[in-house]
Design an enzyme around this catalytic site. Sequence first.
Site, PDB file in Angstrom:
ATOM      1  N   TYR A  60       0.830  -1.208   0.000  1.00  0.00           N
ATOM      2  CA  TYR A  60       0.000   0.000   0.000  1.00  0.00           C
ATOM      3  C   TYR A  60       0.861   1.253   0.000  1.00  0.00           C
ATOM      4  O   TYR A  60       2.025   1.234   0.437  1.00  0.00           O
ATOM      5  CB  TYR A  60      -0.854   0.056   1.270  1.00  0.00           C
ATOM      6  CG  TYR A  60      -2.075  -0.814   1.249  1.00  0.00           C
ATOM      7  CD1 TYR A  60      -3.237  -0.384   0.625  1.00  0.00           C
ATOM      8  CD2 TYR A  60      -2.080  -2.053   1.881  1.00  0.00           C
ATOM      9  CE1 TYR A  60      -4.374  -1.173   0.626  1.00  0.00           C
ATOM     10  CE2 TYR A  60      -3.211  -2.848   1.880  1.00  0.00           C
ATOM     11  CZ  TYR A  60      -4.350  -2.392   1.253  1.00  0.00           C
ATOM     12  OH  TYR A  60      -5.471  -3.179   1.251  1.00  0.00           O
ATOM     13  N   TYR A  99      -1.236  -9.482   0.461  1.00  0.00           N
ATOM     14  CA  TYR A  99      -0.386  -9.318   1.642  1.00  0.00           C
ATOM     15  C   TYR A  99      -0.925 -10.278   2.688  1.00  0.00           C
ATOM     16  O   TYR A  99      -2.077 -10.209   3.067  1.00  0.00           O
ATOM     17  CB  TYR A  99      -0.324  -7.855   2.124  1.00  0.00           C
ATOM     18  CG  TYR A  99      -1.626  -7.220   2.560  1.00  0.00           C
ATOM     19  CD1 TYR A  99      -1.996  -7.209   3.909  1.00  0.00           C
ATOM     20  CD2 TYR A  99      -2.476  -6.631   1.642  1.00  0.00           C
ATOM     21  CE1 TYR A  99      -3.174  -6.616   4.311  1.00  0.00           C
ATOM     22  CE2 TYR A  99      -3.650  -6.034   2.031  1.00  0.00           C
ATOM     23  CZ  TYR A  99      -4.003  -6.027   3.366  1.00  0.00           C
ATOM     24  OH  TYR A  99      -5.178  -5.444   3.762  1.00  0.00           O
ATOM     25  N   ARG A 102      -4.140 -12.124   3.773  1.00  0.00           N
ATOM     26  CA  ARG A 102      -5.355 -11.747   3.062  1.00  0.00           C
ATOM     27  C   ARG A 102      -5.263 -12.043   1.563  1.00  0.00           C
ATOM     28  O   ARG A 102      -4.198 -11.886   0.967  1.00  0.00           O
ATOM     29  CB  ARG A 102      -5.613 -10.247   3.267  1.00  0.00           C
ATOM     30  CG  ARG A 102      -5.710  -9.846   4.743  1.00  0.00           C
ATOM     31  CD  ARG A 102      -6.691  -8.742   4.917  1.00  0.00           C
ATOM     32  NE  ARG A 102      -7.991  -9.114   4.413  1.00  0.00           N
ATOM     33  CZ  ARG A 102      -8.897  -8.256   3.932  1.00  0.00           C
ATOM     34  NH1 ARG A 102      -8.616  -6.978   3.887  1.00  0.00           N
ATOM     35  NH2 ARG A 102     -10.055  -8.671   3.501  1.00  0.00           N
ATOM     36  N   HIS A 105      -7.587  -7.927  -2.735  1.00  0.00           N
ATOM     37  CA  HIS A 105      -8.872  -7.252  -2.543  1.00  0.00           C
ATOM     38  C   HIS A 105      -8.747  -5.772  -2.867  1.00  0.00           C
ATOM     39  O   HIS A 105      -7.645  -5.217  -2.872  1.00  0.00           O
ATOM     40  CB  HIS A 105      -9.370  -7.433  -1.106  1.00  0.00           C
ATOM     41  CG  HIS A 105      -8.426  -6.918  -0.076  1.00  0.00           C
ATOM     42  ND1 HIS A 105      -7.362  -7.661   0.386  1.00  0.00           N
ATOM     43  CD2 HIS A 105      -8.338  -5.723   0.557  1.00  0.00           C
ATOM     44  CE1 HIS A 105      -6.683  -6.959   1.276  1.00  0.00           C
ATOM     45  NE2 HIS A 105      -7.244  -5.766   1.394  1.00  0.00           N
ATOM     46  N   HIS A 107     -10.479  -2.105  -1.633  1.00  0.00           N
ATOM     47  CA  HIS A 107     -11.357  -1.434  -0.675  1.00  0.00           C
ATOM     48  C   HIS A 107     -12.254  -0.447  -1.402  1.00  0.00           C
ATOM     49  O   HIS A 107     -11.808   0.237  -2.333  1.00  0.00           O
ATOM     50  CB  HIS A 107     -10.525  -0.687   0.367  1.00  0.00           C
ATOM     51  CG  HIS A 107      -9.747  -1.602   1.261  1.00  0.00           C
ATOM     52  ND1 HIS A 107     -10.244  -2.081   2.452  1.00  0.00           N
ATOM     53  CD2 HIS A 107      -8.509  -2.139   1.130  1.00  0.00           C
ATOM     54  CE1 HIS A 107      -9.342  -2.867   3.023  1.00  0.00           C
ATOM     55  NE2 HIS A 107      -8.269  -2.925   2.237  1.00  0.00           N
TER      56      HIS A 107
HETATM   57 FE   LIG Z   1      -6.553  -4.098   2.561  1.00  0.00          FE
END
Ligand SMILES: [Fe+2]
Length: 193
Positions: A60, A99, A102, A105, A107
């Site tokens: 991120y 990551y 998880r 995905h 958001h």
């Molecule tokens: Fe996330």
Amino acid sequence: MKPLYLLILILVFPLMLSAQEPVTAEGEVIFLTGRILDVDGSPVAGAVIEIWQTDYQGVYDHPGDRKTEIRDRGFQFFGSSTTDSQGRYSFRTILPGEYAPRPPHIHVKIKFEDRVLLVTQFYFQGYGNTPGGRAADLVLELTGDEQRTASIDVVIRTGLKDGDRALTPSQSEGPYYPLQDPGSYDNDLANVE
Ligand SMILES: [Fe+2]
């Protein structure tokens, strides 16, 4: 060259560099499309969809991500799209990386008339352990060889209406909630202008 001209050249040169071709993100480009619908099935025009996600490495743009220093500088980690009269939205982005633990995905936050009506996450069929139960409604399927596309309609409740259509499941913003305003970015995350 006179000192004044030299000074102007020094000041202007970085702007000339930044005006060059946009930088393209690494990873698999995907298109994310769909409609925003009200509980009675009618399209919601003027809804704002904000998204944020990792780059192809699962990193991120967030100070809480310990790998954020190696993030892909060609990727625009945030984006927004406003629905048209048919309630349609669209994004060009890349398939997010994982990551652990998880699955990949994206958001998602949906705003209408300056109110946040839904915060949730989209997942991808065939990429990691996708959720079951109601959250399975958030699992996208990528189709097409040339132009990989995932499409999903999202149901929100804009007013105090009753209807038989199920609301799209909500999920948390996660630990890497955006510190920047995704609404100030365009809907093409795969290019940094
Ligand atoms: Fe996330």
